[in-house]
Design a protein around this motif. Structure first.
Motif, short mmCIF file in Angstrom:
data_model
loop_
_atom_site.label_atom_id
_atom_site.label_comp_id
_atom_site.label_asym_id
_atom_site.label_seq_id
_atom_site.Cartn_x
_atom_site.Cartn_y
_atom_site.Cartn_z
N VAL A 1 2.94 -10.39 23.64
CA VAL A 1 1.24 -11.46 23.97
C VAL A 1 0.57 -11.68 23.08
CG1 VAL A 1 -0.57 -12.36 25.10
CG2 VAL A 1 0.98 -10.69 27.10
N GLU A 2 0.98 -13.18 22.58
CA GLU A 2 0.74 -13.51 20.99
C GLU A 2 -0.59 -13.12 20.48
OE1 GLU A 2 0.55 -17.84 19.28
OE2 GLU A 2 0.27 -18.07 21.52
N ASP A 3 -0.67 -13.05 19.83
CA ASP A 3 -1.76 -12.22 18.82
C ASP A 3 -2.54 -13.77 18.10
OD1 ASP A 3 -2.89 -10.71 17.65
OD2 ASP A 3 -1.84 -10.10 15.98
N THR A 4 -3.48 -14.04 18.47
CA THR A 4 -3.90 -15.30 18.35
C THR A 4 -5.10 -15.02 17.51
OG1 THR A 4 -5.13 -15.35 19.60
CG2 THR A 4 -3.68 -16.99 19.94
N HIS A 5 -6.08 -13.96 16.74
CA HIS A 5 -6.50 -13.82 16.16
C HIS A 5 -5.88 -12.43 14.87
CE1 HIS A 5 -9.39 -14.79 19.03
NE2 HIS A 5 -8.65 -14.53 20.29
N ASN A 6 -5.32 -12.45 15.03
CA ASN A 6 -4.41 -11.71 14.35
C ASN A 6 -4.39 -9.82 13.65
OD1 ASN A 6 -2.91 -13.32 12.95
ND2 ASN A 6 -3.87 -14.49 11.74
N TRP A 7 -4.57 -9.43 15.28
CA TRP A 7 -5.34 -8.41 15.14
C TRP A 7 -4.42 -7.37 14.91
CZ3 TRP A 7 -7.55 -9.59 20.61
CH2 TRP A 7 -9.04 -9.62 21.11
N CYS A 8 -2.79 -6.98 15.19
CA CYS A 8 -2.34 -6.75 15.07
C CYS A 8 -1.35 -6.02 13.30
CB CYS A 8 -0.40 -6.54 15.89
SG CYS A 8 -1.00 -6.52 17.42
N TYR A 9 -0.85 -5.07 13.20
CA TYR A 9 -0.63 -4.81 11.56
C TYR A 9 0.40 -3.91 11.80
CZ TYR A 9 -0.60 -3.55 6.92
OH TYR A 9 -0.65 -3.05 5.45
N ARG A 10 1.80 -4.92 11.25
CA ARG A 10 2.82 -3.47 10.60
C ARG A 10 2.64 -3.08 9.73
NH1 ARG A 10 9.03 -7.15 10.74
NH2 ARG A 10 9.86 -5.03 11.55
N ILE A 11 3.29 -1.56 10.61
CA ILE A 11 2.95 -0.33 9.26
C ILE A 11 5.07 -0.35 8.92
CG2 ILE A 11 3.17 1.45 9.27
CD1 ILE A 11 1.75 1.86 11.65
N ALA A 12 6.10 -0.69 10.15
CA ALA A 12 6.78 -0.55 9.36
C ALA A 12 7.85 -1.50 10.27
CB ALA A 12 7.07 0.74 9.26
N LEU B 1 0.90 -1.42 -0.37
CA LEU B 1 0.23 -0.05 -0.26
C LEU B 1 0.79 1.58 -0.14
CD1 LEU B 1 -2.93 -1.28 2.45
CD2 LEU B 1 -3.21 -1.11 0.35
N ALA B 2 2.31 1.21 0.44
CA ALA B 2 3.01 2.64 0.62
C ALA B 2 2.81 3.50 -0.53
CB ALA B 2 4.47 2.06 1.25
N GLY B 3 3.15 4.19 -0.76
CA GLY B 3 3.46 5.22 -1.92
C GLY B 3 2.24 5.57 -2.47
N ARG B 4 0.88 5.64 -1.90
CA ARG B 4 0.18 6.23 -2.58
C ARG B 4 -0.83 7.58 -2.10
NH1 ARG B 4 -5.13 1.92 -2.13
NH2 ARG B 4 -4.55 -0.21 -2.65
N LEU C 1 -14.44 6.19 1.94
CA LEU C 1 -12.92 6.20 1.98
C LEU C 1 -12.16 5.32 1.56
CD1 LEU C 1 -10.60 8.06 1.58
CD2 LEU C 1 -9.78 7.58 3.68
N PRO C 2 -12.14 4.24 0.61
CA PRO C 2 -11.80 2.75 0.34
C PRO C 2 -11.06 2.81 1.40
CG PRO C 2 -11.59 3.93 -1.67
CD PRO C 2 -12.62 4.92 -0.47
N VAL C 3 -11.40 1.44 2.12
CA VAL C 3 -10.69 0.60 3.09
C VAL C 3 -8.47 0.45 2.81
CG1 VAL C 3 -9.95 -1.55 4.73
CG2 VAL C 3 -12.16 -0.68 3.94
N GLU C 4 -8.14 0.60 1.94
CA GLU C 4 -7.33 0.74 1.43
C GLU C 4 -6.87 1.31 1.07
OE1 GLU C 4 -6.00 -1.82 -2.11
OE2 GLU C 4 -6.89 -3.82 -1.46
N ASP C 5 -7.34 2.98 1.35
CA ASP C 5 -6.43 4.19 1.30
C ASP C 5 -6.61 4.72 2.72
OD1 ASP C 5 -5.84 4.60 -2.12
OD2 ASP C 5 -8.19 5.71 -1.50
N PHE C 6 -7.83 4.06 3.77
CA PHE C 6 -7.50 4.56 4.52
C PHE C 6 -6.73 4.20 5.23
CE2 PHE C 6 -8.31 3.77 9.23
CZ PHE C 6 -8.85 4.76 9.68
N ILE C 7 -5.51 2.41 5.13
CA ILE C 7 -4.28 1.71 6.10
C ILE C 7 -3.45 2.77 4.90
CG2 ILE C 7 -2.88 -0.02 5.44
CD1 ILE C 7 -5.84 -0.15 6.98
N ALA C 8 -3.52 3.24 3.96
CA ALA C 8 -2.38 2.79 3.18
C ALA C 8 -1.83 4.68 3.59
CB ALA C 8 -2.38 3.59 1.36
#
Length: 379
Positions: free
Chosen positions: A368-379, A22-25, A132-139
């Motif tokens: 603590v283990e993130d068993t639900h994949n809640w965390c998102y790596r930005i950088a 998504l980077a660079g949008r 707002l498109p979800v990917e633009d929000f995250i980008a």
């Protein structure tokens, strides 16, 4: 009975592309007034909540004929806005709040950003704003953090608070949805929301004022809801309390939420209850995560109406042992005192509240283990 996921929770569980995809949008524009080393050091050594801001902000403009365009990272600073801008007269605006965390290995993560993106669009629909498109929000988050990475604090418990928002920027005085909308994302390095950190807060319960009503905008994250809470919040301050709790507008008998946080009640038998979502209560991402963590721990969670007078009786009788509030800014906050026209009752900081806080913050910080994949790596 296990929790049935809401539409928002289902949407929030869909996978996201990796940050590098998504980077660079949002294109970085020249910045001639970056914070000096001295100013940067001043801010980072004495962190407050939402007082100081990073160098850049993400920006995009929607018009009815072009859609979303002009995606940029521009210098944080004052806006040029017509006095006739619709938002100034009719309040057509929504926002979100989330955090970027720097972990021990230097990587930067955020927590359930798709939940925020999907709720942002839920709020937008209610306020007749474009999605707002979800990917633009995250980008926008990915690109802003890439440009402003130095502003993600290294201190334990500190983070970079992210505030995405959109508003009606079209200049006109007619009452109709605007044809020009501005999206911005700003960021503020912050310490704890409450200066004392994780500790009991005092809550004033108002029967006179209400945050929102059925059929209104209570389940949208929009500025008008918060404006409506400011007078009772001031009344609470004046009487020595830190936050205000609202009851339902229809009967003034059931607990709704605080001005910006959801509420949980812990009973002596181990059951945890939280007010059911009625359309007048904001569906919180932290609330959702706590319900799931409780289920993971084998704790029974009931989503139901909580009659306030019965709650008082149960606290006084020892049937209720803990009350806590939750939200992005403060994460989990134990309630130590409730006050109002009924007098006062006090509560202790209990083990359930502390365990939930430790688990949730541990997931966010990667300990603590993130068993639900809640965390998102930005950088």
């Amino acid at each position: 009975m296990s929790h049935i996921p809401t539409k928002l929770e289902v949407a929030a569980g869909l996978p996201l592309p990796a940050a590098q995809t998504l980077a660079g949008r949002f294109l970085v524009q020249p910045h001639s007034t970056l914070a000096s080393d001295q100013e940067y050091a001043r801010v980072m050594q004495d962190l407050h909540f939402g007082v100081d801001f990073s160098d850049y902000m993400a920006s995009s403009v929607w018009t009815s004929d072009r859609g979303w365009a002009d995606k940029e990272l521009v210098p944080f600073g004052p806006l040029t806005l017509s006095p006739a801008a619709s938002v100034l007269h009719y309040g057509q605006e929504v926002f979100e709040g989330l955090k970027a965390y720097r972990r021990e290995d230097g990587s930067i993560w955020t927590f359930r950003p798709r939940f925020n993106a999907e709720r942002f669009n839920h709020s937008a629909r209610r306020l007749a704003l474009p999605e707002l498109p979800v990917e633009d929000f995250i980008a926008s988050i990915v690109d802003l953090v890439a440009a402003d990475g130095r502003w993600v604090p290294k201190q334990e418990g500190a983070s970079l608070y992210l505030r995405p928002f959109m508003f009606a920027s079209e200049p006109f005085l007619g009452v109709k949805p605007a044809h020009e909308i501005t999206y911005l994302l700003i960021a503020s390095p912050v310490g704890p929301y409450f200066a004392k950190g994780f500790g009991p807060v005092s809550i004033y319960v108002t029967r006179e004022y209400h945050r929102a009503g059925l059929g209104g905008t209570g389940d949208a994250k929009t500025s008008g809801n918060y404006a409506a809470s400011l007078l009772p919040q001031q009344i609470a301050y004046d009487q020595g309390y830190e936050q205000v709790c609202f009851l339902d507008s229809a009967t003034s008998t059931n607990v709704d939420e605080l001005g910006g946080m959801n509420v949980f009640v812990v009973y002596r038998d181990g059951v945890v209850r939280t007010p059911k979502l009625t359309g007048a209560i904001l569906e919180g991402g932290t609330r959702s995560a706590i319900i799931q963590i409780c289920e993971d721990k084998g704790i029974v969670v009931e989503e139901s109406s909580i009659n306030f007078d019965q709650l008082l009786e149960d606290i006084r009788a020892g049937v209720v042992t803990e009350v806590f509030a939750c939200g992005t800014a403060a994460v989990i906050t134990p309630v130590g005192k409730l006050g109002g026209d009924f007098g006062e009752v006090t509560l202790e900081l209990g083990q359930v509240t502390r365990d939930l806080y430790d688990t949730l913050t541990g997931i966010q910080w990667g300990t603590v283990e993130d068993t639900h994949n809640w965390c998102y790596r930005i950088a």
